[in-house]
Design a protein around this motif. Sequence first.
Motif, short mmCIF file in Angstrom:
data_model
loop_
_atom_site.label_atom_id
_atom_site.label_comp_id
_atom_site.label_asym_id
_atom_site.label_seq_id
_atom_site.Cartn_x
_atom_site.Cartn_y
_atom_site.Cartn_z
N LYS A 166 0.83 -1.19 0.00
CA LYS A 166 0.00 0.00 0.00
C LYS A 166 0.88 1.25 0.00
N LEU A 167 0.30 2.34 -0.50
CA LEU A 167 1.06 3.56 -0.72
C LEU A 167 0.36 4.75 -0.06
N ILE A 168 1.16 5.61 0.58
CA ILE A 168 0.67 6.88 1.12
C ILE A 168 1.35 8.01 0.36
N ILE A 169 0.56 8.96 -0.12
CA ILE A 169 1.08 10.10 -0.86
C ILE A 169 0.85 11.36 -0.04
N SER A 170 1.88 12.14 0.17
CA SER A 170 1.75 13.36 0.97
C SER A 170 2.39 14.53 0.24
N GLY A 171 1.74 15.70 0.36
CA GLY A 171 2.26 16.92 -0.23
C GLY A 171 2.81 17.86 0.83
N HIS A 172 3.92 18.54 0.53
CA HIS A 172 4.58 19.42 1.50
C HIS A 172 4.91 20.75 0.84
N THR A 173 4.81 21.83 1.59
CA THR A 173 5.19 23.17 1.12
C THR A 173 6.25 23.74 2.05
N ASP A 174 6.75 24.91 1.67
CA ASP A 174 7.62 25.64 2.60
C ASP A 174 6.74 26.49 3.51
N ALA A 175 7.37 27.26 4.37
CA ALA A 175 6.63 28.02 5.37
C ALA A 175 6.24 29.41 4.90
N VAL A 176 6.51 29.74 3.63
CA VAL A 176 6.10 31.04 3.11
C VAL A 176 4.57 31.07 3.01
N PRO A 177 3.91 32.03 3.63
CA PRO A 177 2.44 32.06 3.60
C PRO A 177 1.92 32.19 2.17
N TYR A 178 0.82 31.51 1.91
CA TYR A 178 0.20 31.58 0.59
C TYR A 178 -0.48 32.94 0.42
N ARG A 179 -0.17 33.57 -0.67
CA ARG A 179 -0.77 34.88 -0.97
C ARG A 179 -1.70 34.71 -2.17
N GLY A 180 -2.95 34.68 -1.89
CA GLY A 180 -3.90 34.49 -2.96
C GLY A 180 -5.31 34.67 -2.47
N LYS A 181 -6.19 33.82 -2.96
CA LYS A 181 -7.60 33.95 -2.61
C LYS A 181 -7.82 33.69 -1.12
N THR A 182 -8.83 34.31 -0.61
CA THR A 182 -9.14 34.21 0.81
C THR A 182 -9.60 32.79 1.15
N GLY A 183 -9.14 32.29 2.29
CA GLY A 183 -9.53 30.96 2.73
C GLY A 183 -8.71 29.84 2.13
N TYR A 184 -7.73 30.19 1.33
CA TYR A 184 -6.86 29.20 0.70
C TYR A 184 -5.46 29.39 1.25
N ASN A 185 -4.85 28.30 1.74
CA ASN A 185 -3.54 28.42 2.36
C ASN A 185 -2.67 27.23 1.96
N ASN A 186 -1.55 27.08 2.67
CA ASN A 186 -0.61 26.01 2.32
C ASN A 186 -1.20 24.62 2.53
N GLN A 209 -3.73 6.42 1.31
CA GLN A 209 -4.03 7.76 1.80
C GLN A 209 -3.36 8.81 0.92
N VAL A 210 -4.05 9.92 0.74
CA VAL A 210 -3.48 11.12 0.12
C VAL A 210 -3.58 12.22 1.17
N ALA A 211 -2.43 12.74 1.59
CA ALA A 211 -2.39 13.63 2.76
C ALA A 211 -1.82 14.98 2.42
N ALA A 212 -2.36 16.03 3.08
CA ALA A 212 -1.81 17.39 3.02
C ALA A 212 -1.01 17.64 4.28
N GLN A 213 0.26 18.03 4.12
CA GLN A 213 1.13 18.26 5.27
C GLN A 213 1.54 19.72 5.42
N ALA A 214 1.20 20.54 4.43
CA ALA A 214 1.56 21.96 4.48
C ALA A 214 3.05 22.12 4.80
N ASP A 215 3.39 22.93 5.82
CA ASP A 215 4.80 23.18 6.15
C ASP A 215 5.17 22.63 7.52
N VAL A 216 4.39 21.66 8.03
CA VAL A 216 4.62 21.19 9.39
C VAL A 216 5.76 20.18 9.49
N MET A 217 6.20 19.63 8.36
CA MET A 217 7.29 18.65 8.38
C MET A 217 8.37 19.05 7.37
#
Length: 305
Positions: free
Chosen positions: A193-213, A240-248
């Motif tokens: 089985k496979l788990i896929i996770s996405g990661h970003t840096d800690a720069v805040p997302y600048r765009g539409k309201t309510g949308y973030n890393n 699983q497909v997971a959102a990790q933002a910038d926490v890891m």
Amino acid sequence: MKKRGGNKDSEEIIVKRRSKKGHDDEHGGAWKVAFADFTMAMMALFMVLWIVNPRQELHNPSNSDQDNNPVVDGGAGVFDGTSNTPLELDGLPPAPPRKTEQIRKQDGEAEAERQHYETPAQMQQLARLMEMVALKVDAMANVEIEVVPQGLRILIKDDQKRFMFPRGSADLDPHFRTLLRSLAEVLAKVDNKLIISGHTDAVPYRGKTGYNNWNLSGERALRARNVLVDAGLPPAGILQVAAQADVMPLLPEDPENGANRRIELLLLTTHAEELYRELFGNGSAQARYSNDGTEFVAPVRKSAL
């Protein structure tokens, strides 16, 4: 020859007749005879070739019926009459049975060919195979593969010249799309089985309201999942497909560094999968909320046989 007078002792007159040759004698008809002989010989040669040629065509397998053609499936020669694969020749390996593989996939038998990897040695073997795939598509700088206690960790990242996603976007770069498709060809033959996770840096997302890393990392992970599935990875193989933002972050001391942007694929061992299912499945403790209050539900333990 005539004698002058009746005297025997008289002189004899000898008349020599010489043929008169003109300047046109070298253009006489002798060449016509030679040309006629040459023409006759050529005609005889063409007649012989015309007679022999149909006999060669009768013995030429390429001009005979396909049922007797040695390179046509089911015919005689290097293929036998009952198999789609060539017979083994001394010193030469048989050609891959491409038609047989296609039939198996259509019949749904491809699942039986998938292999399960469990031990670190097996995971290391799989890691080398994926490194070869990355090398083939010129993506060694974009892949890090590591054997971990939970299984095999495949990290897909940017390099100095190529970025997997534009800043603030989930549009996958064609180079990384090719890489994911190539990896999917290998993962499609793996039973883990496979788990896929996405990661970003800690720069805040600048765009539409309510949308973030969190949203951004989740969309990127889902985009990677869709590419893998479209390339042949069974959807049921993804746990699983997971959102990790910038926490890891990969670089905790520099969380805004672009090196923290990545997609991770975690191929689970059997034990890791069981722990995951206990954590998120029916095997974990649950709190159920209702108008009457909160009810604690103890985990269900399998009884020993």
